[in-house]
Write an enzyme that holds these catalytic residues in place. Structure first.
Site, short mmCIF file in Angstrom:
data_model
loop_
_atom_site.label_atom_id
_atom_site.label_comp_id
_atom_site.label_asym_id
_atom_site.label_seq_id
_atom_site.Cartn_x
_atom_site.Cartn_y
_atom_site.Cartn_z
N GLU A 77 7.71 41.57 26.59
CA GLU A 77 8.93 40.76 26.47
C GLU A 77 10.02 41.23 27.41
O GLU A 77 10.77 40.41 27.97
CB GLU A 77 9.42 40.78 25.02
CG GLU A 77 8.52 40.01 24.04
CD GLU A 77 7.24 40.73 23.68
OE1 GLU A 77 7.10 41.92 24.02
OE2 GLU A 77 6.36 40.10 23.04
N HIS A 146 7.60 38.38 11.41
CA HIS A 146 7.41 36.98 11.78
C HIS A 146 8.42 36.06 11.09
O HIS A 146 8.23 34.86 11.07
CB HIS A 146 5.99 36.51 11.43
CG HIS A 146 4.91 37.14 12.25
ND1 HIS A 146 4.53 38.46 12.10
CD2 HIS A 146 4.12 36.64 13.23
CE1 HIS A 146 3.55 38.73 12.95
NE2 HIS A 146 3.29 37.65 13.64
C1 LIG Z 1 5.88 42.94 20.84
C2 LIG Z 1 4.98 41.86 20.40
N1 LIG Z 1 4.91 40.72 21.12
C3 LIG Z 1 4.13 39.70 20.72
C4 LIG Z 1 3.38 39.80 19.59
C5 LIG Z 1 2.53 38.65 19.12
N2 LIG Z 1 1.10 38.98 19.27
C6 LIG Z 1 0.40 39.45 18.21
S1 LIG Z 1 -1.12 39.92 18.65
C7 LIG Z 1 -0.89 39.47 20.24
C8 LIG Z 1 -1.98 39.68 21.24
C9 LIG Z 1 -2.44 41.09 21.25
O1 LIG Z 1 -3.50 41.23 22.13
P1 LIG Z 1 -4.22 42.62 22.37
O2 LIG Z 1 -3.23 43.69 22.61
O3 LIG Z 1 -5.23 42.40 23.41
O4 LIG Z 1 -4.91 42.97 20.97
P2 LIG Z 1 -5.94 42.11 20.09
O5 LIG Z 1 -5.12 41.29 19.16
O6 LIG Z 1 -6.78 41.29 20.99
O7 LIG Z 1 -6.72 43.10 19.32
C10 LIG Z 1 0.39 38.95 20.43
C11 LIG Z 1 0.92 38.44 21.70
C12 LIG Z 1 3.48 41.01 18.86
N3 LIG Z 1 2.77 41.19 17.73
N4 LIG Z 1 4.28 42.01 19.27
#
Ligand SMILES: Cc1ncc(C[n+]2csc(CCOP(=O)(O)OP(=O)(O)O)c2C)c(N)n1
Lengths: 350, 376
Positions: A77, A146
């Site tokens: 972000e 959320h």
């Molecule tokens: C700081 C932040 N930004 C956005 C989100 C929303 N979000 C939740 S999971 C996710 C993707 C995460 O991807 P990754 O790090 O590859 O882990 P995975 O969920 O695939 O295990 C996002 C964008 C969040 N939880 N925290």
């Protein structure tokens, strides 16, 4: 400034421009209109491309405008806001989607120390017309981070405009006006209201998209329902609750005026004070914790400017001084219809 | 698979190929040598339980019993392979998808669903299990993990002279998380402090809808180079290889040789969460390709070929998963929401005037309804 929203009753020959839309659909249509109007308007965010955002607010825009204008960013972000600032310095207006309220904080530094202050520091030479869209507030049964109401944290920072629509019409108009404003705007979307439907006149805003008119409009409150005994001030997700409270109260003989604030920064104090003077009783309703919040600021301003008209202290109904609780508690944490009516009762019987 | 880049198989350590045949790799063999048939059966059992529990939780969410579920389907080898390399006094910092690792930390799986049912924000005692709470803010915990490791070092738990007593931290995050400032700062802090920490990236190829190519041009493991941190890239669907590289990395960290970054290359077989719809951004064909590389099937083929997965053992595991499923359903459905006033608990360690006055107000407010009721 006027009491009511700037838009006059719909001009009859434009009847065809009125469509029923959800709030999410109205924002989508507003973004599309702004992108069609100005090729330098870009969208940036996580999962806003092919997926259309987790709430589908950008649905279809990637397909129609391509990946250069609807950018799926890396998951960072601070990076999104920081690079959007740099792009704004070359004339690009980025409309950023922060996926959820609770995930804006990695960008807190960029927003408060950079975005908010660049115009001031440059003596007005640099304008940063960014829009940061944030699905905010609760009520959807989500897990931690959320459901948060972040407005007061940012309202304390000079240099940011902060607004929140409560109806599809306002969502459609205000997103375009936020984009048209030369100042950075935080556009807080009440996520629990995304699927609420309403009529949207898609023509009316067109004459209000110059910088001055657009910026003025997104700073204005509207009287959503006139009344004489109590003023209930709300914005975003709580406007619907306030209107329900007005309905119930009218059945019990109390006439409630509902002011939809629309803007948290600036606060439309003239509209608020006019209503407070008329009714003499004010209840402020927001989901954010009441301590150190928007309601506290309103109570102070009303006290300063309408003291001798008040028949009761200004009351606040809002979240508590706790972290946003787990989902099974949220309906008791949030300002419910019952709690708003309780406050209306208390100002009436004071 | 791409030839190069973040989705290629460049440099993947593999000890068990897709058909379940052992691959000889003299570099890594020493770290897998202790894996007796018993240990491999245990790995198969833990992966199978993880998958069964995951399916149960998914179905409970579909029935409306859980608000959300975050599936780890397809990532069982990455999680069990690494989790079984952890021992006392190591400490684990998961992200939010590490249910398999939780199982290796003796967390009672049904209990972890209080979070997903919306009853509380944390579900277990992190200290008792040496398994930190789930962190939903992407990457934030990587700094906590690093600081924890720095403190372990200060406390003499690293390179103490008795290797059996040494410990390290293992911190899990996803491919998307590698873009966050926090994660990059964690790598910096770990590096300059020579912290005893293993960063374990599960590259499941997606951050919700965004493929890893939106986060990086090179395999994620290579990120470590710029920080001066040794790295390993491992086939994340090969439980033996994952276990071996994690053994090595933890020993390296416990011995005071500093941080390591492991990238386990795997695939998220389910949607991001039960709120997501993966059909909007990826093809069935891609999913099918990865189904052919299933981690549990792979180990099963290997054990079968060795004649080390007798029917009685399979039957016992089937019975165990069935019983766990039943207990999970019953436990979840039996939970009542705690009293409303508990939402004011634990905001601070010592009483805080604002919280106490709001608690008292809320109590009176609730009470007023009860009073009204009794008058009626
Ligand atoms: C700081 C932040 N930004 C956005 C989100 C929303 N979000 C939740 S999971 C996710 C993707 C995460 O991807 P990754 O790090 O590859 O882990 P995975 O969920 O695939 O295990 C996002 C964008 C969040 N939880 N925290």
């Amino acid at each position: 400034m006027t009491d009511t929203h700037h838009r006059a009753p719909a001009v009859t020959e434009r009847e065809s421009a009125v469509k029923t839309m959800t709030m999410a659909g109205a924002i989508n249509a507003g973004l599309r209109a702004a992108m069609e109007r100005d090729p330098k308007v870009l969208l940036m965010g996580e999962d806003i491309g092919q997926l259309g955002g987790v709430f589908r607010v950008t649905d279809g825009l990637h397909k129609d405008f391509g990946g250069d204008r609807v950018m799926d960013t890396p998951l960072a972000e601070s990076g999104i806001v920081g690079t959007a600032i740099g792009m704004a310095m070359r004339g690009y207006t980025s409309v950023i989607e922060i996926q959820f309220d609770g995930f804006i904080f990695p960008a807190f530094n960029q927003i408060t120390t950079q975005l908010a202050k660049m115009h001031y520091r440059s003596g007005g030479r640099l304008t940063l017309p960014l829009v940061i869209r944030v699905p905010f507030a609760g009520g959807i049964g989500a897990v931690e981070h959320h459901s948060e109401s972040i407005e007061a944290l940012f309202a304390h920072t000079a240099g940011l405009r902060i607004c929140s629509p409560a109806t599809p019409q306002d969502a459609f108009d205000m997103i375009q006006q936020s984009i048209a404003s030369p100042d950075p705007v935080m556009f807080l979307e009440p996520k629990a209201r995304y699927w609420d439907k309403g009529d949207v006149d898609t023509d009316a805003v067109r004459t209000r998209l110059d910088a001055a008119a657009a910026t003025a409009d997104i700073g204005r409150a509207r009287v959503a329902r006139p009344g004489t005994d109590v003023t209930v001030i709300a914005y975003g997700p709580t406007v619907r609750t306030a209107l329900q409270a007005a309905d119930v109260a009218s059945g019990e003989g109390t006439s409630v005026e509902v002011v939809d604030l629309r803007s948290v920064s600036p606060l439309d104090i003239p509209t608020v004070v006019r209503s407070a003077k008329r009714t003499g009783r004010v209840v402020v309703v927001h989901e954010a914790p009441t301590a150190h919040g928007v309601g506290a600021e309103l109570a102070a301003r009303i006290g300063e400017e309408a003291f001798f008209h008040l028949k009761a202290p200004v009351l606040r109904v809002g979240g508590f001084h706790t972290p946003y609780p787990a989902a099974k508690f949220e309906h008791d944490y949030l300002p419910s219809l019952d709690r708003v009516l309780d406050a209306v009762d208390r100002v009436m019987t004071h | 698979m791409e030839a190069t880049g973040p989705l290629s198989d460049e440099g993947l350590v593999q000890l068990l190929d897709v058909d379940g045949t052992r691959v000889a790799d003299p570099d890594w063999e020493p770290y897998a040598a202790h894996l007796t048939p018993d240990a491999l059966r245990l790995a198969w059992r833990l992966m199978t339980i993880t998958r069964a529990f995951d399916a149960e939780a998914t179905s409970l969410q579909r029935q409306g019993e859980l608000g959300l579920w975050v599936s780890c389907l397809g990532q069982e080898a990455a999680q069990i392979g690494s989790g079984t390399a952890v021992r006392e006094p190591d400490y684990v910092f998961p992200s939010y998808r590490e249910h398999g690792v939780a199982l290796t930390r003796d967390i009672d799986l049904p209990q972890m669903l209080t979070l997903f049912r919306g009853l509380e924000h944390g579900s277990w005692d992190p200290v008792a299990h040496s398994f930190h709470l789930y962190t939903l803010v992407i990457g934030a915990h990587s700094l906590h993990a690093t600081g924890y490791a720095m403190a372990m070092d200060r406390d003499g738990l690293v390179a103490s002279g008795s290797p059996d007593k040494d410990g390290a931290v293992i911190c899990y995050f996803g491919d998307g998380a590698t873009s966050q400032g926090d994660v990059n700062e964690a790598l910096v802090f770990a590096s300059v402090n020579n912290a005893p920490i293993v960063f374990f990236v599960q590259n499941n190829q997606f951050a919700i809808s965004e493929p890893t190519t939106r986060q990086s041009r090179v395999p994620l493991a290579q990120r470590a180079d710029g920080f001066g941190i040794p790295r390993v890239r491992v086939d994340g669907n090969d439980v033996i290889a994952v276990h071996a590289v994690t053994q090595w990395a933890l020993r390296h960290a416990r011995a005071g040789q500093g941080p390591v970054l492991i990238e386990a290359f795997t695939y998220r077989m389910a949607s991001h969460t039960t709120s997501d719809d993966a059909t909007r951004y990826r093809t069935r064909a891609d999913e099918e390709k990865w189904r052919q590389r299933d981690p549990i099937e792979r180990l099963k083929k290997h054990l079968d070929a060795l004649g080390e997965l007798p029917q009685e053992f399979r039957d016992a595991v089937t019975a165990e998963t069935k019983a766990l499923g039943k207990r999970t359903r019953e436990t979840v459905k039996s939970w009542e929401r705690p009293a409303l006033l508990t939402m004011f608990d634990h905001v601070y360690a010592e009483p805080h005037q604002q919280v106490e006055s709001e608690r008292a107000w809320f109590d009176r407010y609730q009470q007023s309804f009860l009073d009204e009721g009794s008058h009626a």
